[in-house]
Structures are given as C-alpha cells and as structure tokens.
Design a protein around this motif. Structure first.
Motif, short mmCIF file in Angstrom:
data_model
loop_
_atom_site.label_atom_id
_atom_site.label_comp_id
_atom_site.label_asym_id
_atom_site.label_seq_id
_atom_site.Cartn_x
_atom_site.Cartn_y
_atom_site.Cartn_z
N SER A 35 29.50 60.85 99.55
CA SER A 35 28.71 61.44 98.48
C SER A 35 28.38 62.90 98.78
N THR A 36 28.01 63.19 100.02
CA THR A 36 27.72 64.57 100.44
C THR A 36 28.98 65.41 100.39
N LEU A 37 30.08 64.87 100.91
CA LEU A 37 31.35 65.59 100.89
C LEU A 37 31.76 65.94 99.46
N ARG A 80 37.46 73.07 97.81
CA ARG A 80 38.52 73.86 98.45
C ARG A 80 38.24 73.76 99.95
N PHE A 81 39.29 73.56 100.75
CA PHE A 81 39.06 73.34 102.17
C PHE A 81 40.12 73.99 103.04
N ALA A 103 46.07 65.03 103.99
CA ALA A 103 46.72 64.32 102.87
C ALA A 103 45.70 63.55 102.04
N ARG A 104 44.73 62.92 102.69
CA ARG A 104 43.74 62.13 101.93
C ARG A 104 42.83 63.04 101.11
N LEU A 105 42.42 64.16 101.67
CA LEU A 105 41.61 65.10 100.89
C LEU A 105 42.37 65.55 99.64
N GLU A 111 41.64 70.83 97.25
CA GLU A 111 42.75 71.77 97.34
C GLU A 111 42.59 72.66 98.58
N PRO A 112 43.59 72.68 99.45
CA PRO A 112 43.50 73.58 100.60
C PRO A 112 43.65 75.03 100.16
N PHE A 113 42.87 75.93 100.75
CA PHE A 113 43.03 77.34 100.42
C PHE A 113 43.82 78.08 101.49
N VAL A 114 44.23 77.37 102.51
CA VAL A 114 45.09 77.91 103.56
C VAL A 114 45.88 76.73 104.13
N ARG A 115 47.03 77.01 104.70
CA ARG A 115 47.87 75.93 105.22
C ARG A 115 47.15 75.17 106.33
#
Length: 159
Positions: A35-37, A80-81, A103-105, A111-115
């Motif tokens: 929930s926090t995430l 974004r992570f 992969a799970r995120l 969405e990743p903002f960097v590789r």
C-alpha cells in the motif's frame, strides 16, 4: 547479508542531497508494505541477491505481497523507479533478485526511468565499476523529474 545494499543506499541518498535532490532516508523494503509502495511517485531501490538467487530476508514480506494475484496490473502505474542490484557473477543466479523485482515492478505498471543496474562483486573494481556510471546516468535522468525522491532500499547484502 552484510549490509552492503544499505550502505549503497545511504551513499546514494547523500550523493543525491549533495546534488540538490530532497532524498528521504533509506528504509528496508520490509519496513514498507505494498500500500505504501503504491503511493510513491519516484523510488530508488538497491537490492542484493543472497545465496542461490534468493531475496534477502528483509525484503521477503514486501516481495510476498507483490506476488498476490489480486493486485491489478496498473497498481503501480504512477511509480517511476531506478533499481540497482548487487550480486556475484560466480553464482548461477547472478543478480536474480534485482532482475525479478525489476520485472515485477514493470508488470504492475511501474516504469523505470533508467536501465537496471547490475553490480558484480567479481569485477576487478567490485560493484562500483557498474554503480558509478549507473548512478551518474540515474541522477541525469532524475533531473528531468521533480527533485522529490523517495529512497527505498533493501538493507541486505550480496551473496
């Protein structure tokens, strides 16, 4: 589980603050729930792989929550992570936890903002060989967003 990921997370938080970002203090992934995430907009995650590809003990509770089948595929669409993994390429499941979490995120809409960064203890210069250029790329990309950064980390270490 020696605390290397926690150390890296604190180093990145201090680095971010020196660069003018408003980084929260790092927290272990077990200290937050799904929930926090799901309320975060931006996250920096440092995670290690232990043993033969196992997630560290201090992220297992959150990981189990993230695997619930009832979670909608868009539950993290606002997130974004950036994720950096610590591992050892002598093990068959090199950086398996970081790869699975990444992969799970994404599977939950984040969405990743960097590789994905994958540090290797076996490199001649250790995991820093990958961490340093990855971090510079991450800070550059992050500058395109709000200076608000929630640093989330996993306090476990490498294998």
């Amino acid at each position: 589980q020696t605390g290397t990921a926690e150390e890296v997370a604190w180093d990145l938080a201090r680095q971010g603050r020196r660069k003018g970002f408003q980084c929260a203090d790092p927290v272990a992934l077990n200290d937050i729930d799904f929930s926090t995430l799901s309320k975060l907009r931006l996250a920096l995650i440092v995670v290690a792989t232990t043993g033969q590809g196992d997630p560290p003990l201090n992220m297992r509770r959150l990981w189990q929550e993230m695997l619930w089948a009832s979670i909608p595929k868009t539950a993290l669409c606002q997130l974004r992570f950036a994720l950096f993994g610590l591992g050892d390429s002598h093990y068959r499941e090199f950086n398996y936890t970081a790869r699975k979490l990444h992969a799970r995120l994404q599977g939950l809409g984040a969405e990743p903002f960097v590789r994905l960064g994958l540090g290797d203890d076996q490199h001649d210069f250790g995991f820093e060989q990958e961490l340093d250029p990855w971090a510079e790329m991450m800070w550059t990309e992050l500058a395109n967003f709000s200076p608000q950064l929630q640093c989330v980390m996993d306090a476990a270490s490498t294998e």
